[in-house]
Scaffold this active site. Structure first.
Site, PDB file in Angstrom:
ATOM      1  N   PRO A 363       0.828  -1.214   0.000  1.00 19.16           N
ATOM      2  CA  PRO A 363       0.000   0.000   0.000  1.00 19.16           C
ATOM      3  C   PRO A 363       0.858   1.256   0.000  1.00 19.16           C
ATOM      4  CG  PRO A 363      -0.821  -1.578   1.614  1.00 19.16           C
ATOM      5  CD  PRO A 363       0.494  -2.109   1.130  1.00 19.16           C
ATOM      6  N   LEU A 368       5.001   1.691   4.997  1.00 16.58           N
ATOM      7  CA  LEU A 368       5.402   0.284   5.010  1.00 16.58           C
ATOM      8  C   LEU A 368       6.637   0.024   4.139  1.00 16.58           C
ATOM      9  CD1 LEU A 368       1.912  -1.489   4.870  1.00 16.58           C
ATOM     10  CD2 LEU A 368       3.349  -1.038   6.870  1.00 16.58           C
ATOM     11  N   GLY A 370       7.469   0.952   0.924  1.00 15.33           N
ATOM     12  CA  GLY A 370       7.228   0.494  -0.442  1.00 15.33           C
ATOM     13  C   GLY A 370       8.321   0.888  -1.411  1.00 15.33           C
ATOM     14  N   SER A 371       8.816   2.130  -1.333  1.00 10.98           N
ATOM     15  CA  SER A 371       9.860   2.581  -2.260  1.00 10.98           C
ATOM     16  C   SER A 371      11.154   1.807  -2.047  1.00 10.98           C
ATOM     17  CB  SER A 371      10.117   4.082  -2.079  1.00 10.98           C
ATOM     18  OG  SER A 371       9.005   4.838  -2.452  1.00 10.98           O
ATOM     19  N   SER A 372      11.553   1.663  -0.785  1.00  9.08           N
ATOM     20  CA  SER A 372      12.809   0.953  -0.528  1.00  9.08           C
ATOM     21  C   SER A 372      12.702  -0.524  -0.885  1.00  9.08           C
ATOM     22  CB  SER A 372      13.236   1.117   0.933  1.00  9.08           C
ATOM     23  OG  SER A 372      12.271   0.586   1.809  1.00  9.08           O
ATOM     24  N   ALA A 373      11.486  -1.087  -0.841  1.00  7.82           N
ATOM     25  CA  ALA A 373      11.317  -2.491  -1.255  1.00  7.82           C
ATOM     26  C   ALA A 373      11.601  -2.654  -2.742  1.00  7.82           C
ATOM     27  CB  ALA A 373       9.907  -2.968  -0.923  1.00  7.82           C
ATOM     28  N   ASP A 418      14.512   0.727   7.325  1.00  6.89           N
ATOM     29  CA  ASP A 418      13.782  -0.012   6.287  1.00  6.89           C
ATOM     30  C   ASP A 418      14.724  -0.844   5.439  1.00  6.89           C
ATOM     31  OD1 ASP A 418      11.913   1.619   7.374  1.00  6.89           O
ATOM     32  OD2 ASP A 418      11.378   2.663   5.524  1.00  6.89           O
TER      33      ASP A 418
END
Length: 599
Positions: A363, A368, A370-373, A418
């Site tokens: 999301p 949570l 998201g960008s670093s994932a 993260d």
């Protein structure tokens, strides 16, 4: 005595379109749209720009190479330079060229050339004649020229002649104005051309005739587009190409304790969760692809749409998602990865390129990671594709480099937490002690047993606002030495130390209380206006139903656990909490940890 150094000047400054360039502008099929405005010398010949073949041959024969471009094509040559390690400062923008003589005077004036020079165009395709049989063409003791229909292709002139030409004209025509001076100079150089014509002919070496400005697009397609295929195939024979598509995932995370002190030399505890992930797909180019070294970013139709069903759709997507697409994450990650490998002598073979894309179900804008994932997934993918090991880039260093992608390259405010948990996986205790960080470039990281954790749940805002504003004021106060903020960050760190002890002792009730304390301190430190009404409401609902909760990231979501009541009461509370959250537009789910096998 003539200088021993030699300079190559590649003239690409003409603003007059060649026939190929005009023909391409008349084509609107997708195959040719990508070449609109591309100078002829940069059109692909067997998968590489024509200039690349010439530069590869010429670069070791000259002490310096300059390209004279114009205001229209400068960016094209600048982009070409980035792919062949050509010095950007050696691409000169002559503005709107008024002629080759003025351009040569410009480069001489700007770079103060003190050597013999060779002048060529950008669209010469080297032949075996140039490769093997006529190295004397580059002998600085002779002037030479190769002409095609009276257009010079290669011309060399000794430094003394160039240096003395202006003095000579001034002597024989002292009253000549600037225009007359240029015409005299052109006349003298033309005489030198005629006196120095090489015995090579276009009929004997037709590859040189690609410089002809009248060559059409059809001629290019029939004759020139693949004319270096033998050279291309010889390059590929000794290289083992990867053939199968590759997939790599990185997962969302929840900060369980101590955040946001990871950005303030504190201590945090974080958990990777398998509920949400970002996946990068890499499709290797085939050995017979004409652009085998090319890197292509394929757009994700949801995250990075480049096509919209209507104008209304374009406007709607822009209003919801804004304009910050994920393509920039992939591009910046590739840059940092390559430059790090180059700087640290980590060998990677870039002979085979690939197409890449990402998809994600994390999301957006709820903290949570998201960008670093996305970046972490690509980093792990690049390491796999190029054979870079953890001995060469450790997980600790990987996390710091992924942060560099976001912070330095893209200006995204972020901390290390993260990237660390997405590198290591599982449950990690992180100590970002300042002295240790400054000495080692990363913190102390300890993997903990995921089995020590109580059950955890996640709730998040279904339609979030931008979560990137939460740290802004506090960060500046910290940098200004505000003691209140410094004390708060130390207290966050102490919560993390206590939380580790609670887990080790299976004291889940104490762990839950620390989660509540973590949020209360965050609210006190940042204030309700920054925390946000929707976030406060989720916390309020959780506490009304006997649950401890805190932010897992920068806001937009909460991570929660029960306060240690009996199983029957716990189940009842969770069911009622779920209904309350969902009735107000929040999403609720149970967390499943994600553990990597990093060995």
């Amino acid at each position: 005595m003539s200088p021993t150094k030699k300079t190559l000047v590649i003239v690409a400054s003409s603003t007059k379109e060649t026939q190929i360039e005009r023909d391409i502008k008349d084509r609107y099929d997708s195959k040719f749209l990508r070449y609109r405005g591309v100078p002829k010398g940069l059109l692909p010949i067997s998968g590489r720009p024509a200039l690349s073949w010439w530069y590869e041959h010429a670069q070791d024969k000259f002490d310096c190479v300059y390209i004279i471009s114009n205001a229209y094509n400068f960016k094209h040559f600048e982009r070409w330079a980035s792919g062949v390690n050509f010095p950007r400062e050696n691409i000169l923008n002559s503005g709107l060229s008024t002629g080759i003589l003025q351009d040569l005077a410009f480069v001489h004036r700007v770079k103060r050339i003190q050597s013999d020079i060779v002048i060529t165009g950008a669209d010469i395709i080297p032949t075996e004649a140039i490769h093997n049989n006529h190295s004397e063409l580059f002998d600085n003791k002779r002037n030479f020229i190769k002409t095609i229909d009276d257009n010079p292709a290669i011309f060399g002139m000794a430094f003394e002649l160039l240096q003395g030409l202006d003095d000579y004209i001034e002597k024989v025509a002292p009253t000549a104005d600037a225009d007359q001076h240029s015409r005299l100079k052109l006349y003298i150089i033309t005489k030198a051309f005629n006196a120095s014509v090489s015995k090579l002919s276009a009929d004997d070496y037709p590859m040189l005739s690609y410089v002809d400005a009248s060559i059409s697009l059809q001629s290019y397609l029939d004759t020139w587009q693949f004319c270096k295929d033998d050279d291309f195939n010889n390059r590929c024979k000794s290289f083992k190409f990867q053939t199968e598509p590759l997939h790599m995932r990185a997962y969302a995370r929840v900060g369980l304790m101590g955040n946001p002190s990871d950005g303030f030399y504190g201590k945090t505890m974080s958990l990777l969760i398998s509920n949400f992930w970002a996946e990068v797909t890499l499709i290797p180019n085939h050995a017979d692809d004409q652009e085998v070294e090319a890197i292509t970013i394929l757009p994700n139709p949801v995250s990075d749409p480049h096509k919209f069903s209507s104008l209304e759709c374009l406007v709607g997507v822009s209003q919801i998602d804004g304009y910050e697409t994920g393509d920039r994450l992939l591009q910046a990650c590739c840059k940092v990865f390559y430059l790090h490998c180059k700087k640290n002598n980590i060998p990677i073979n870039t002979r085979q390129g690939f197409r890449m894309m990402f998809e994600t179900n994390i999301p957006r804008q709820v903290g949570l990671a998201g960008s670093s994932a996305i970046i972490t997934a690509l980093w792990k993918m690049l390491s796999l594709f190029y054979g870079v090991t953890q001995e060469q880039i450790s997980l600790e260093l990987q996390a710091s480099l992924v942060l560099k992608v976001e912070w330095e390259e893209l200006g995204i405010a972020a901390g290390l937490q993260d990237r660390v948990i997405q590198a290591f996986g599982g449950l990690v205790y992180m100590d970002f002690d300042r002295e240790y960080m400054e000495e080692h470039g990363h913190g102390r990281y300890e993997s903990l047993d995921v089995g020590l954790l109580p059950k955890l749940w996640l709730a998040y805002v279904a339609d979030p606002d931008d979560s990137g504003k939460v740290h802004s004021a506090v960060k500046q106060r910290f940098l200004n030495g505000d003691q209140e903020i410094i004390d708060a960050m130390q207290k966050f760190a102490s919560f993390t130390e206590q939380a580790r002890t609670c887990l080790q002792k299976k004291n889940h009730k104490g762990f839950a209380q620390l989660m509540s304390n973590n949020f209360d301190l965050r609210r006190q430190t940042y204030g309700d206006a920054v925390v946000g009404a929707s976030n406060l409401r989720m916390i309020e609902l959780a506490r009304q139903h006997n649950c401890a909760a805190k932010f897992p990231g920068s806001g937009g979501a909460i991570v929660l656990t029960t306060n240690g009541q009996d199983a029957e009461t716990e189940a009842k509370d969770l069911l009622q909490l779920r209904r309350a959250l969902e009735s107000e537009g929040f999403v609720f789910l149970e967390i499943t940890p994600m553990v990597y096998d990093n060995h």
